[in-house]
Design an enzyme around this catalytic site. Structure first.
Site, PDB file in Angstrom:
ATOM      1  CB  THR A 272      42.523  33.789  38.547  1.00  0.00           C
ATOM      2  OG1 THR A 272      42.462  34.558  37.337  1.00  0.00           O
ATOM      3  CG2 THR A 272      41.123  33.488  39.021  1.00  0.00           C
TER       4      THR A 272
ATOM      5  CD  GLN B 194      36.406  38.577  34.640  1.00  0.00           C
ATOM      6  OE1 GLN B 194      36.285  39.755  34.305  1.00  0.00           O
ATOM      7  NE2 GLN B 194      37.158  37.727  33.965  1.00  0.00           N
ATOM      8  CG  ASP B 195      37.085  34.626  37.476  1.00  0.00           C
ATOM      9  OD1 ASP B 195      36.091  34.438  36.752  1.00  0.00           O
ATOM     10  OD2 ASP B 195      38.241  34.443  37.097  1.00  0.00           O
TER      11      ASP B 195
ATOM     12  CD1 TRP C  69      38.340  28.425  31.467  1.00  0.00           C
ATOM     13  CD2 TRP C  69      38.079  27.647  33.546  1.00  0.00           C
ATOM     14  NE1 TRP C  69      39.504  28.673  32.161  1.00  0.00           N
ATOM     15  CE2 TRP C  69      39.367  28.206  33.432  1.00  0.00           C
ATOM     16  CE3 TRP C  69      37.678  27.094  34.764  1.00  0.00           C
ATOM     17  CZ2 TRP C  69      40.266  28.220  34.504  1.00  0.00           C
ATOM     18  CZ3 TRP C  69      38.566  27.120  35.830  1.00  0.00           C
ATOM     19  CH2 TRP C  69      39.840  27.677  35.686  1.00  0.00           C
TER      20      TRP C  69
ATOM     21  CD  GLN D 273      40.862  37.249  34.877  1.00  0.00           C
ATOM     22  OE1 GLN D 273      41.066  38.467  34.796  1.00  0.00           O
ATOM     23  NE2 GLN D 273      41.389  36.381  34.022  1.00  0.00           N
TER      24      GLN D 273
END
Length: 520
Positions: free
Chosen positions: A284, A336-337, A428, A314
């Site tokens: 990531t 995502q992310d 998270w 990610q």
């Protein structure tokens, strides 16, 4: 003979009393820390501290020594491993430990540091170690060594965070100082930088010009950065004008490149794009299209994009690990992310942020003001979560504050939004902290508001807050009943998360030229 025996016995007794007194003093200090065993072990090898400041210095110095040793071990394991994915994760760790050593060093040596600076740099140091370990998890690489290396350092950093925190602190401290330009900028932005960011045109002031069509000094951003790295000096702002065009490249602004500013020709006109992702073999952390670590970075009128799509999980468009970073009128596009607000102090004003799962995440002190947050269509069976904040230690001064912004469905989600649940965030890490203040929440927000990460994890230790939001998604009647959820009614409680209080924005944002509202 008897006389000597008495003297000998008295000496032993005095030594015993001194040792017991010293140990009692050590225990008195160490019992206040989250890892007293690490503290006691350290104190047993050093003279007993005479003050809180002395103890703090000893703990940070020990963390620095162990971080340096861990960095050496990191390099050794990186060189010896043959697994390609493992090498990718070790490469991240090398960069992350290097940043931690920088933060610990200035915690020890900066003559002008404040209590807030210290807590910010220690918070970033701890997050870096966790990110190192997370890279191995991202790529499903079985390695116990990163966690073992991190444990020795992270326990000392946690202790240092606890020692530095004021005893009466129940939240962010208000420190409104610095100069303000038209009462719109936090103070850490110099008047000169304010003028840069507000200027109608900066093209004529740029030190370098990048143009994909060949009309500038360089065709690619990376070429310009190679030259800029030798020209950036002191505290002078170095401006790179990136003309309209699409730049297919991954860009990294290193720790040594400070006071750098990127100016584009507008959102959707100047686009930096790439497609790294976890499914594509990146962590990531390393998937970012644009990653910035150099302090006091600024960007205006640009788009940062990751086109990996939702199926590749990610995939970061923008990662920010820069202290006193400011983004003005930028677009950050992904799934995502999307935006990794990684560490340190960050401010976003009038930015558009697109994503699906956990798409504003990280453990910075990050404030978003007057932004548009667009939720996209995720993969089948997925749920959308706007934020995933990563505060792992209760003494970290980090969190996500979203103020006076608009949360709505992107064009691809709008026709089918009833098929996908959308939440404001999920925890998270154990002490996740996220607040929405005076935002417009459209009807895509699930009535529960917030989503569990895993069963009961963090539900009593997180801090999620909502204050005077509007719109069809703002009704709190069916919100979650977690101990950590707060429907905020007190202006004084809400103001802890303003630009002025939470981000200490009055001391640095005016210099950037980014418009801002200091209070709520």
């Amino acid at each position: 003979m008897a006389h000597h025996l008495v003297l000998w016995l008295l000496t032993i007794a005095m030594v015993s009393i001194t040792v017991e007194g010293t140990m009692a003093n050590v225990k008195r200090w160490c019992i206040r820390t989250p890892h007293p065993e690490s503290c006691t072990q350290l104190m047993g090898q050093s003279p007993s501290p005479k003050s809180k400041a002395n103890l703090h210095h000893m703990v940070v110095k020990a963390a620095m020594d162990r971080a340096l040793q861990a960095q050496a071990d990191n390099l050794k394991h990186s060189k010896s491993c043959t697994n390609k994915l493992e090498r990718v994760a070790w490469s991240d760790c090398f960069e992350l430990y290097k940043a931690t050593i920088v933060h610990l060093n200035r915690t020890l040596r900066s003559p002008t540091r404040t209590e807030l600076d210290t807590q910010t740099w220690l918070s970033a140091s701890l997050t870096n170690l966790e990110t190192c370990t997370n890279g191995f998890i991202d790529l499903d690489v079985q390695a116990q060594i990163p966690a073992k290396l991190a444990k020795n350092v992270s326990q000392l950093i946690c202790n240092a965070l606890a020692i530095n925190k004021p005893p009466s602190s129940n939240g962010p401290k208000t420190r409104l100082n610095g100069r303000f330009l038209h009462d719109r900028f936090p103070g850490w932005v110099s008047v000169g930088d304010q003028r840069f960011l507000q200027a109608k045109t900066l093209a004529s002031q740029a030190n370098l010009k990048v143009a994909a069509d060949g009309s500038g000094n360089y065709k690619t951003i990376r070429e310009a950065l190679r030259v800029a790295s030798n020209q950036i000096s002191g505290t002078q702002r170095f401006i790179i004008h990136v003309k309209a065009g699409v730049y297919n490249e991954n860009v990294q602004i290193t720790n040594s490149m400070k006071n750098l500013m990127f100016v584009g020709d507008g959102k959707g006109n100047t686009i930096i794009t790439a497609s790294r992702s976890v499914r594509g073999g990146s962590t990531t952390f390393s998937s970012a299209t644009f990653a910035v670590s150099g302090d006091r970075f600024m960007a205006r009128d640009m788009t940062f994009r990751n086109t990996a799509g939702p199926e590749n999980h990610q995939a970061v468009a923008l990662r920010v690990s820069s202290d006193f970073a400011a983004f003005y009128r930028c677009s950050i596009d992904g799934y995502q992310d999307t935006l990794h607000a990684d560490t340190l102090r960050q401010f976003y004003r009038e930015c558009d942020i697109y994503g699906t799962v956990d798409f504003i995440f990280g453990n910075a002190i990050a404030v978003f003001q007057n932004c548009n947050i667009f939720v996209r269509r995720p993969m089948s069976q997925q749920k959308n979560t706007i934020t995933a904040q990563g505060r792992s230690d209760p003494n970290q001064n980090t969190g996500i504050s979203i103020h006076n912004s608009r949360i709505s469905a992107a064009p691809d989600l709008s026709p089918v939004q009833g098929s996908f649940a959308t939440y404001l965030g999920r925890p998270w890490q154990k002490h996740a902290r996220t607040i929405f203040l005076k935002c417009f929440l459209d009807d895509l927000i699930n009535p529960a508001g917030w989503l569990e990460w895993s069963e009961n994890f963090a539900l009593s230790t997180l801090y999620y807050g909502e204050y005077r939001n509007t719109g069809p998604g703002s009704n709190t009647g069916k919100r979650v009943k977690w101990n950590g959820y707060h429907f905020i009614t007190s202006p004084s409680e809400a103001s802890k998360f303003s630009v002025g209080s939470f981000l200490d924005g009055g001391s640095w944002i005016p210099a950037t030229g980014v418009p801002f509202t200091l209070d709520l």
